[in-house]
Design a protein around this motif. Structure first.
Motif, PDB file in Angstrom:
ATOM      1  N   LEU A 162      17.774 -47.595-153.951  1.00 24.92           N
ATOM      2  CA  LEU A 162      16.736 -46.823-153.260  1.00 24.92           C
ATOM      3  C   LEU A 162      15.393 -47.530-153.347  1.00 24.92           C
ATOM      4  CD1 LEU A 162      17.731 -43.254-154.494  1.00 24.92           C
ATOM      5  CD2 LEU A 162      17.832 -44.045-152.120  1.00 24.92           C
ATOM      6  N   PHE A 163      15.089 -48.060-154.520  1.00 26.52           N
ATOM      7  CA  PHE A 163      13.821 -48.764-154.724  1.00 26.52           C
ATOM      8  C   PHE A 163      13.744 -50.009-153.851  1.00 26.52           C
ATOM      9  CE2 PHE A 163      11.322 -52.072-156.806  1.00 26.52           C
ATOM     10  CZ  PHE A 163      10.109 -51.425-156.981  1.00 26.52           C
ATOM     11  N   ILE A 164      14.798 -50.820-153.864  1.00 21.84           N
ATOM     12  CA  ILE A 164      14.798 -52.065-153.082  1.00 21.84           C
ATOM     13  C   ILE A 164      14.700 -51.778-151.596  1.00 21.84           C
ATOM     14  CG2 ILE A 164      16.204 -54.058-152.411  1.00 21.84           C
ATOM     15  CD1 ILE A 164      17.336 -54.078-155.260  1.00 21.84           C
ATOM     16  N   ALA A 165      15.496 -50.823-151.118  1.00 17.77           N
ATOM     17  CA  ALA A 165      15.500 -50.495-149.690  1.00 17.77           C
ATOM     18  C   ALA A 165      14.132 -50.000-149.238  1.00 17.77           C
ATOM     19  CB  ALA A 165      16.569 -49.444-149.399  1.00 17.77           C
ATOM     20  N   THR A 166      13.562 -49.075-149.996  1.00 22.61           N
ATOM     21  CA  THR A 166      12.258 -48.519-149.630  1.00 22.61           C
ATOM     22  C   THR A 166      11.165 -49.566-149.725  1.00 22.61           C
ATOM     23  OG1 THR A 166      12.972 -46.366-150.502  1.00 22.61           O
ATOM     24  CG2 THR A 166      10.621 -46.643-150.079  1.00 22.61           C
ATOM     25  N   LEU A 167      11.251 -50.425-150.743  1.00  9.90           N
ATOM     26  CA  LEU A 167      10.253 -51.486-150.918  1.00  9.90           C
ATOM     27  C   LEU A 167      10.280 -52.444-149.727  1.00  9.90           C
ATOM     28  CD1 LEU A 167       8.147 -52.813-152.811  1.00  9.90           C
ATOM     29  CD2 LEU A 167      10.032 -54.167-153.760  1.00  9.90           C
ATOM     30  N   LEU A 168      11.462 -52.878-149.322  1.00  4.59           N
ATOM     31  CA  LEU A 168      11.583 -53.823-148.213  1.00  4.59           C
ATOM     32  C   LEU A 168      11.035 -53.226-146.917  1.00  4.59           C
ATOM     33  CD1 LEU A 168      15.151 -55.283-148.868  1.00  4.59           C
ATOM     34  CD2 LEU A 168      12.959 -56.444-149.178  1.00  4.59           C
ATOM     35  N   VAL A 169      11.426 -51.995-146.624  1.00  5.60           N
ATOM     36  CA  VAL A 169      10.958 -51.327-145.398  1.00  5.60           C
ATOM     37  C   VAL A 169       9.450 -51.113-145.446  1.00  5.60           C
ATOM     38  CG1 VAL A 169      11.046 -49.170-144.079  1.00  5.60           C
ATOM     39  CG2 VAL A 169      13.163 -50.220-144.909  1.00  5.60           C
ATOM     40  N   SER A 170       8.939 -50.711-146.603  1.00  5.18           N
ATOM     41  CA  SER A 170       7.495 -50.445-146.740  1.00  5.18           C
ATOM     42  C   SER A 170       6.676 -51.722-146.585  1.00  5.18           C
ATOM     43  CB  SER A 170       7.209 -49.794-148.097  1.00  5.18           C
ATOM     44  OG  SER A 170       7.863 -48.548-148.210  1.00  5.18           O
ATOM     45  N   VAL A 171       7.172 -52.820-147.144  1.00  5.43           N
ATOM     46  CA  VAL A 171       6.450 -54.098-147.036  1.00  5.43           C
ATOM     47  C   VAL A 171       6.373 -54.536-145.580  1.00  5.43           C
ATOM     48  CG1 VAL A 171       6.580 -56.563-147.551  1.00  5.43           C
ATOM     49  CG2 VAL A 171       6.927 -54.891-149.373  1.00  5.43           C
ATOM     50  N   VAL A 172       7.503 -54.466-144.878  1.00  2.00           N
ATOM     51  CA  VAL A 172       7.521 -54.842-143.457  1.00  2.00           C
ATOM     52  C   VAL A 172       6.594 -53.943-142.653  1.00  2.00           C
ATOM     53  CG1 VAL A 172       8.939 -54.955-141.379  1.00  2.00           C
ATOM     54  CG2 VAL A 172       9.838 -55.815-143.546  1.00  2.00           C
ATOM     55  N   SER A 173       6.654 -52.640-142.917  1.00  2.00           N
ATOM     56  CA  SER A 173       5.802 -51.685-142.203  1.00  2.00           C
ATOM     57  C   SER A 173       4.323 -51.949-142.480  1.00  2.00           C
ATOM     58  CB  SER A 173       6.164 -50.252-142.612  1.00  2.00           C
ATOM     59  OG  SER A 173       5.355 -49.315-141.935  1.00  2.00           O
ATOM     60  N   SER A 174       4.004 -52.263-143.738  1.00  2.00           N
ATOM     61  CA  SER A 174       2.610 -52.533-144.117  1.00  2.00           C
ATOM     62  C   SER A 174       2.085 -53.794-143.449  1.00  2.00           C
ATOM     63  CB  SER A 174       2.494 -52.658-145.639  1.00  2.00           C
ATOM     64  OG  SER A 174       2.807 -51.445-146.269  1.00  2.00           O
ATOM     65  N   ILE A 175       2.925 -54.824-143.364  1.00  2.00           N
ATOM     66  CA  ILE A 175       2.521 -56.077-142.713  1.00  2.00           C
ATOM     67  C   ILE A 175       2.244 -55.820-141.229  1.00  2.00           C
ATOM     68  CG2 ILE A 175       3.306 -58.367-142.000  1.00  2.00           C
ATOM     69  CD1 ILE A 175       4.836 -58.523-144.655  1.00  2.00           C
ATOM     70  N   LEU A 176       3.140 -55.079-140.586  1.00  2.00           N
ATOM     71  CA  LEU A 176       2.944 -54.750-139.173  1.00  2.00           C
ATOM     72  C   LEU A 176       1.677 -53.920-138.978  1.00  2.00           C
ATOM     73  CD1 LEU A 176       6.607 -53.883-138.108  1.00  2.00           C
ATOM     74  CD2 LEU A 176       5.293 -55.920-137.506  1.00  2.00           C
ATOM     75  N   SER A 177       1.430 -52.996-139.884  1.00  2.00           N
ATOM     76  CA  SER A 177       0.221 -52.156-139.800  1.00  2.00           C
ATOM     77  C   SER A 177      -1.037 -53.003-139.949  1.00  2.00           C
ATOM     78  CB  SER A 177       0.252 -51.072-140.885  1.00  2.00           C
ATOM     79  OG  SER A 177       1.308 -50.170-140.669  1.00  2.00           O
ATOM     80  N   ALA A 178      -0.994 -53.989-140.860  1.00  2.00           N
ATOM     81  CA  ALA A 178      -2.148 -54.866-141.067  1.00  2.00           C
ATOM     82  C   ALA A 178      -2.437 -55.678-139.805  1.00  2.00           C
ATOM     83  CB  ALA A 178      -1.889 -55.791-142.249  1.00  2.00           C
ATOM     84  N   ILE A 179      -1.375 -56.158-139.165  1.00  2.00           N
ATOM     85  CA  ILE A 179      -1.542 -56.923-137.926  1.00  2.00           C
ATOM     86  C   ILE A 179      -2.129 -56.042-136.829  1.00  2.00           C
ATOM     87  CG2 ILE A 179      -0.304 -58.146-136.090  1.00  2.00           C
ATOM     88  CD1 ILE A 179       1.708 -59.034-138.240  1.00  2.00           C
ATOM     89  N   ILE A 180      -1.633 -54.822-136.745  1.00  2.00           N
ATOM     90  CA  ILE A 180      -2.125 -53.868-135.733  1.00  2.00           C
ATOM     91  C   ILE A 180      -3.587 -53.523-135.987  1.00  2.00           C
ATOM     92  CG2 ILE A 180      -1.899 -51.496-134.900  1.00  2.00           C
ATOM     93  CD1 ILE A 180       1.146 -51.827-135.382  1.00  2.00           C
ATOM     94  N   ASP A 181      -3.940 -53.311-137.257  1.00  2.00           N
ATOM     95  CA  ASP A 181      -5.340 -53.009-137.597  1.00  2.00           C
ATOM     96  C   ASP A 181      -6.245 -54.176-137.229  1.00  2.00           C
ATOM     97  OD1 ASP A 181      -4.651 -50.531-138.545  1.00  2.00           O
ATOM     98  OD2 ASP A 181      -4.510 -51.162-140.642  1.00  2.00           O
ATOM     99  N   TYR A 182      -5.757 -55.374-137.475  1.00  2.00           N
ATOM    100  CA  TYR A 182      -6.543 -56.565-137.151  1.00  2.00           C
ATOM    101  C   TYR A 182      -6.747 -56.680-135.643  1.00  2.00           C
ATOM    102  CZ  TYR A 182      -7.992 -61.456-136.884  1.00  2.00           C
ATOM    103  OH  TYR A 182      -8.685 -62.614-136.619  1.00  2.00           O
ATOM    104  N   ALA A 183      -5.706 -56.302-134.885  1.00  2.00           N
ATOM    105  CA  ALA A 183      -5.785 -56.354-133.423  1.00  2.00           C
ATOM    106  C   ALA A 183      -6.591 -55.185-132.858  1.00  2.00           C
ATOM    107  CB  ALA A 183      -4.394 -56.357-132.820  1.00  2.00           C
TER     108      ALA A 183
END
Length: 259
Positions: free
Chosen positions: A136-157
């Protein structure tokens, strides 16, 4: 190959049928069984967690600095430095990953309610142990990291609407991730991949269910916002029912195969 894997393989090859009305009505009936108890558990957990987090911040930074930082005007993204934003994002991802077994416990509560089995506070913490916690930890961590990176890119744009689309898309395609780990006994990566595959077969119906579920939860904001703690369990009932209708459980799948 066990029965759950057989079912997943059939879905991969042949797809599946899902009726919006049937799933929603089933989820609502299940929700009525867990609304009060689940709401109280979520409220108490949130209250205690907030106290602990606030206490840690005060102990580390001091009361004056903490209260100053928590002022609404100081929490706006534009008022925060890049390093602060990165730290907040990292801490949020870590906390969310550590608490994912609690979410799993709420889904298990919906499972127990469906079968008229007793559930207690301990049910909420059932998955804070091996082998579930790691997956559960690994799955949630991986999804959250990807989501956070995408959010950072969107915020920058600076395209705010894409932030909502990103959150909704991630929620949609990982909707079965946790149930696949706790009920299907899948590993983290396998659960993510399987959830993506299953959702891709019927994305519009599942998207509609998520949106309606989100609207139902927002109804809880009426009444000093406290009510939201008692509408949040609806989403976990929805997760349970969606998994039940699409994948099913070992004994149920075995019964179907003998018919």
């Amino acid at each position: 190959m066990n029965t759950t894997q057989n079912r997943i393989e059939r879905i991969k090859n042949n797809g599946y049928e899902l009726d919006f009305g049937t799933v929603f009505n089933h989820a609502f009936e299940n929700y009525k069984k867990i609304a009060l108890y689940g709401g109280l558990v979520i409220f108490v957990f949130f209250f205690l967690f907030s106290l602990v987090a606030f206490g840690i911040l005060i102990a580390y930074f001091g009361s004056a600095a903490t209260l100053e930082f928590l002022k609404p005007e100081n929490l706006k993204p534009e008022a925060l430095s890049l390093s602060t934003l990165l730290i907040i994002s990292a801490v949020s991802v870590l906390i969310g990953s550590l608490l994912s077994p609690f979410t799993a416990g709420l889904i298990k509560m919906a499972y127990c309610a469906e079968r008229d089995e007793e559930f207690h506070v301990s049910t909420m913490f059932e998955f804070f142990k091996a082998p579930y916690f790691k997956e559960l930890f690994i799955a949630t961590l991986l999804v959250s990291v990807v989501s956070s990176i995408l959010s950072a890119i969107i915020d920058y744009a600076q395209i705010p609407i894409l932030g909502f689309v990103n959150t909704l898309t991630v929620t949609l395609f990982t909707i079965l991730m946790i149930p696949l780990i706790i009920f299907g006994k899948l590993k983290a990566i396998e659960a993510i991949e399987t959830s993506l595959m299953i959702v891709s077969k019927q994305p519009l119906i599942l998207l509609g269910l998520i949106i309606v579920g989100g609207v139902a939860i927002m109804v809880g904001l009426i009444g000093c916002c406290i009510g939201i703690f008692f509408t949040i369990p609806f989403m976990y009932s929805l997760y349970y029912v969606i998994y039940s209708k699409i994948i099913g459980f070992e004994s149920e799948i075995e019964q179907e195969e003998t018919i």
